[in-house]
Write a protein that holds these residues in place. Structure first.
Motif, PDB file in Angstrom:
ATOM      1  N   ALA A   1       0.882  -1.423   0.037  1.00  0.00           N
ATOM      2  CA  ALA A   1      -0.108   0.562   0.081  1.00  0.00           C
ATOM      3  C   ALA A   1       0.779   1.333   0.349  1.00  0.00           C
ATOM      4  O   ALA A   1       0.775   2.001  -0.816  1.00  0.00           O
ATOM      5  CB  ALA A   1      -0.164   0.270   0.767  1.00  0.00           C
ATOM      6  N   ALA A   2       2.523   1.233   0.338  1.00  0.00           N
ATOM      7  CA  ALA A   2       3.011   2.137   0.531  1.00  0.00           C
ATOM      8  C   ALA A   2       3.601   2.092  -0.193  1.00  0.00           C
ATOM      9  O   ALA A   2       4.085   3.855  -1.389  1.00  0.00           O
ATOM     10  CB  ALA A   2       3.434   1.965   2.083  1.00  0.00           C
ATOM     11  N   ASN A   3       4.264   1.231  -1.035  1.00  0.00           N
ATOM     12  CA  ASN A   3       5.259   1.872  -2.579  1.00  0.00           C
ATOM     13  C   ASN A   3       4.292   0.114  -3.665  1.00  0.00           C
ATOM     14  O   ASN A   3       5.990  -1.264  -3.397  1.00  0.00           O
ATOM     15  CB  ASN A   3       7.046   1.051  -1.955  1.00  0.00           C
ATOM     16  CG  ASN A   3       7.853   1.927  -2.264  1.00  0.00           C
ATOM     17  OD1 ASN A   3       7.542   1.060  -3.833  1.00  0.00           O
ATOM     18  ND2 ASN A   3       8.708   1.425  -2.515  1.00  0.00           N
TER      19      ASN A   3
ATOM     20  N   ARG B   1       4.529  -4.850  -4.355  1.00  0.00           N
ATOM     21  CA  ARG B   1       3.099  -5.759  -4.859  1.00  0.00           C
ATOM     22  C   ARG B   1       3.580  -7.027  -5.656  1.00  0.00           C
ATOM     23  O   ARG B   1       2.939  -8.308  -4.837  1.00  0.00           O
ATOM     24  CB  ARG B   1       2.709  -5.208  -6.314  1.00  0.00           C
ATOM     25  CG  ARG B   1       1.780  -4.172  -5.878  1.00  0.00           C
ATOM     26  CD  ARG B   1       0.742  -3.658  -7.206  1.00  0.00           C
ATOM     27  NE  ARG B   1      -0.504  -4.332  -7.030  1.00  0.00           N
ATOM     28  CZ  ARG B   1      -0.892  -4.295  -7.855  1.00  0.00           C
ATOM     29  NH1 ARG B   1      -0.029  -3.801  -8.940  1.00  0.00           N
ATOM     30  NH2 ARG B   1      -2.431  -4.973  -8.016  1.00  0.00           N
ATOM     31  N   ARG B   2       4.844  -7.536  -6.409  1.00  0.00           N
ATOM     32  CA  ARG B   2       5.363  -8.664  -6.300  1.00  0.00           C
ATOM     33  C   ARG B   2       5.372  -9.930  -5.129  1.00  0.00           C
ATOM     34  O   ARG B   2       5.210 -10.448  -4.768  1.00  0.00           O
ATOM     35  CB  ARG B   2       6.563  -8.369  -7.113  1.00  0.00           C
ATOM     36  CG  ARG B   2       7.344  -9.989  -7.153  1.00  0.00           C
ATOM     37  CD  ARG B   2       8.586  -9.635  -7.827  1.00  0.00           C
ATOM     38  NE  ARG B   2       9.266 -11.337  -7.457  1.00  0.00           N
ATOM     39  CZ  ARG B   2       9.370 -11.940  -8.934  1.00  0.00           C
ATOM     40  NH1 ARG B   2       8.892 -11.870  -9.958  1.00  0.00           N
ATOM     41  NH2 ARG B   2      10.444 -13.377  -8.721  1.00  0.00           N
ATOM     42  N   ASP B   3       6.272  -9.277  -4.032  1.00  0.00           N
ATOM     43  CA  ASP B   3       6.231  -9.606  -3.121  1.00  0.00           C
ATOM     44  C   ASP B   3       4.661  -9.977  -2.114  1.00  0.00           C
ATOM     45  O   ASP B   3       4.995 -11.432  -1.756  1.00  0.00           O
ATOM     46  CB  ASP B   3       6.995  -8.891  -1.800  1.00  0.00           C
ATOM     47  CG  ASP B   3       8.118  -8.603  -1.942  1.00  0.00           C
ATOM     48  OD1 ASP B   3       9.329  -8.955  -2.627  1.00  0.00           O
ATOM     49  OD2 ASP B   3       8.895  -7.290  -2.146  1.00  0.00           O
TER      50      ASP B   3
ATOM     51  N   ALA C   1       3.492 -14.251  -0.892  1.00  0.00           N
ATOM     52  CA  ALA C   1       2.964 -14.404  -0.169  1.00  0.00           C
ATOM     53  C   ALA C   1       1.398 -14.996  -0.218  1.00  0.00           C
ATOM     54  O   ALA C   1       1.053 -16.043   0.034  1.00  0.00           O
ATOM     55  CB  ALA C   1       2.885 -12.896   0.763  1.00  0.00           C
ATOM     56  N   LEU C   2       0.711 -14.309  -0.931  1.00  0.00           N
ATOM     57  CA  LEU C   2      -0.807 -15.113  -1.763  1.00  0.00           C
ATOM     58  C   LEU C   2      -0.159 -16.407  -1.691  1.00  0.00           C
ATOM     59  O   LEU C   2      -1.475 -17.058  -1.839  1.00  0.00           O
ATOM     60  CB  LEU C   2      -1.251 -13.819  -2.593  1.00  0.00           C
ATOM     61  CG  LEU C   2      -1.287 -12.632  -1.543  1.00  0.00           C
ATOM     62  CD1 LEU C   2      -1.990 -11.497  -2.481  1.00  0.00           C
ATOM     63  CD2 LEU C   2      -3.035 -12.705  -0.941  1.00  0.00           C
TER      64      LEU C   2
ATOM     65  N   ILE D   1      -2.575  -9.925  -9.783  1.00  0.00           N
ATOM     66  CA  ILE D   1      -1.225  -8.843  -9.040  1.00  0.00           C
ATOM     67  C   ILE D   1      -0.039  -8.717 -10.065  1.00  0.00           C
ATOM     68  O   ILE D   1       0.051  -8.428 -11.554  1.00  0.00           O
ATOM     69  CB  ILE D   1      -0.653  -8.899  -8.041  1.00  0.00           C
ATOM     70  CG1 ILE D   1      -1.986  -8.884  -6.866  1.00  0.00           C
ATOM     71  CG2 ILE D   1       0.552  -8.356  -7.679  1.00  0.00           C
ATOM     72  CD1 ILE D   1      -1.386  -8.700  -5.551  1.00  0.00           C
ATOM     73  N   LEU D   2       0.184 -10.604 -10.729  1.00  0.00           N
ATOM     74  CA  LEU D   2       1.184 -11.000 -11.572  1.00  0.00           C
ATOM     75  C   LEU D   2       0.732 -10.245 -12.962  1.00  0.00           C
ATOM     76  O   LEU D   2       1.353  -9.956 -14.019  1.00  0.00           O
ATOM     77  CB  LEU D   2       1.162 -11.937 -11.131  1.00  0.00           C
ATOM     78  CG  LEU D   2       2.204 -12.389  -9.716  1.00  0.00           C
ATOM     79  CD1 LEU D   2       2.089 -13.749  -9.278  1.00  0.00           C
ATOM     80  CD2 LEU D   2       3.679 -11.786  -9.546  1.00  0.00           C
TER      81      LEU D   2
END
Length: 406
Positions: free
Chosen positions: A240-242, A247-249, A253-254, A277-278
């Motif tokens: 959310a911050a960066n 987002r890849r990280d 994790a998801l 996301i990907l």
């Protein structure tokens, strides 16, 4: 691909160099830690030239400049690793380690040597050479322990090195050792994040994500689920911050959360979010996220199959295998295991759904061939997967139509 070698920790500014060289170093570091890897490659090349001196292939003028050059090469290796350019990463990390090996391992070279060894471990892991990666990563851990005992400012580097050691040990099937060092890494990062949340949340998220994988491998399923839920929450905050960097990280994790959820609907929701996301990241950076994307697609297919949605799952596995073949063509040794897993998913979906059984058999046979090689190299990690693939191949051979020999 649902865990990755942790990235480099922020490095100290070089001492004993010109203001111009220091400014160039700072710019290189900012670009790497902002996820602007292509720009970082240009910046690190220019910065390294400043530290090498004017002569072609020149050597640094003194120990301080050599230490600074070693750190620049670590930053460059980090950018190359994130772009999947593993051969270049290996050459860069090897040069950095050679700089350290040529010096007495005392200040100012203990810290740069520890960092360069970690970079070399990253490159070896990325090239599918985990046995070598363990040796250099363990040496890095030992150096960082020495540094952290003398100066607590090096605790983040120690925590990061322990996290990396857990990943490479797991690639050799040494799950008990991997779990122990992952626990130590998480404990260190928790203390660091409690004192400075802004600086150390990312390191904590990486360590907890990898701890979840270690716990799952040791059949500690409830603990693994709690750990991965914590990692997802941390990555959501970071993304959310960066979003450009994290987002890849979050997607990674998801994917792990999808593996560890006991509820099928929860698994599908987690991996569907990861794939979404990907998809977006792949449109903006084609090819950069291919391995993780293919892995996430295989997980998505498995989640769909668990809900009986076999036709949808079959379409997804076809795409996953095609993407993983592209990755294996780029880095065949490191991606053999990932390709074998993708092929096994491909075959499993067709076996369970009764769809295109001949294609399923071909995929299972290819997976078995790959797994035999891998199980011979690292039996502790791949022997169970080989047994599963052999059973799947036998099942499909019994029901698939005979091959057309005309």
């Amino acid at each position: 691909m649902s865990e990755e070698i942790p990235g480099a920790q922020p490095l100290p500014a070089p001492a004993g160099v010109s203001d111009t060289a220091r400014a160039a170093f700072d710019r290189s570091a900012r670009l790497v830690f902002a996820g602007r890897y292509e720009e970082a490659l240009t910046a690190t090349e220019e910065t390294a030239a400043l530290f090498r001196g004017p002569a072609p292939g020149g050597r640094p003028a003194n120990r301080e400049t050599a230490a600074a050059l070693a750190y620049v090469l670590v930053l460059r290796c980090e950018a190359l690793a994130k772009l999947g350019r593993w051969d270049e990463c290996l050459r860069t990390a090897s040069e950095a380690v050679d700089l350290g090996r040529g010096q007495a391992v005392t200040a100012p070279f203990t810290a740069p040597l520890g960092a360069t060894l970690l970079g070399l471990g990253t490159a070896l892991w990325g090239l599918g050479r985990p046995q070598e990666a363990v040796a250099v990563t363990r040496e890095s851990v030992d150096l960082h322990r020495q540094l952290a005992r003398a100066d607590h400012a090096y605790r983040p580097q120690l925590a990061n090195a322990l996290n990396q050691l857990g990943v490479v040990l797991s690639r050799l099937g040494r799950h008990a050792e991997a779990l122990d060092v992952s626990k130590e890494s998480v404990a260190l990062f928790r203390r660091l994040a409690a004192a400075d949340q802004a600086t150390h949340t990312h390191g904590l998220a990486q360590a907890v994500n990898n701890l979840a994988r270690r716990q799952s491998a040791r059949d500690q399923h409830r603990r693994a689920l709690r750990s991965i839920q914590e990692a997802v929450a941390l990555y959501r905050r970071l993304a959310a911050a960066n979003p450009a960097v994290h987002r890849r990280d979050l997607a990674m994790a998801l994917g792990n959360a999808a593996r560890m959820h006991s509820g099928r609907a929860d698994s599908l929701a987690a991996v569907a979010e990861a794939v979404a996301i990907l998809e977006e990241l792949d449109r903006s950076e084609p090819g950069v996220h291919g391995g993780l994307f293919a892995d996430s697609l295989s997980l998505h297919a498995a989640a769909l199959a668990d809900l009986g949605r076999f036709r949808e799952a079959a379409e997804v596995t076809t795409r996953a295998v095609a993407m993983m073949r592209e990755q294996a063509a780029i880095n065949p040794v490191a991606r053999r295991g990932d390709l074998a897993v993708a092929l096994s998913f491909h075959a499993r979906v067709r076996a369970e759904g009764g769809l295109d059984l001949a294609a399923g058999l071909a995929a299972a046979t290819e997976a078995v061939a790959l797994m035999r090689v891998l199980a011979a190299e690292i039996p502790a990690l791949y022997a169970p997967s080989l047994a599963e693939a052999v059973a799947l191949e036998s099942r499909l051979r019994a029901v698939a139509p005979p091959a057309d020999t005309a």
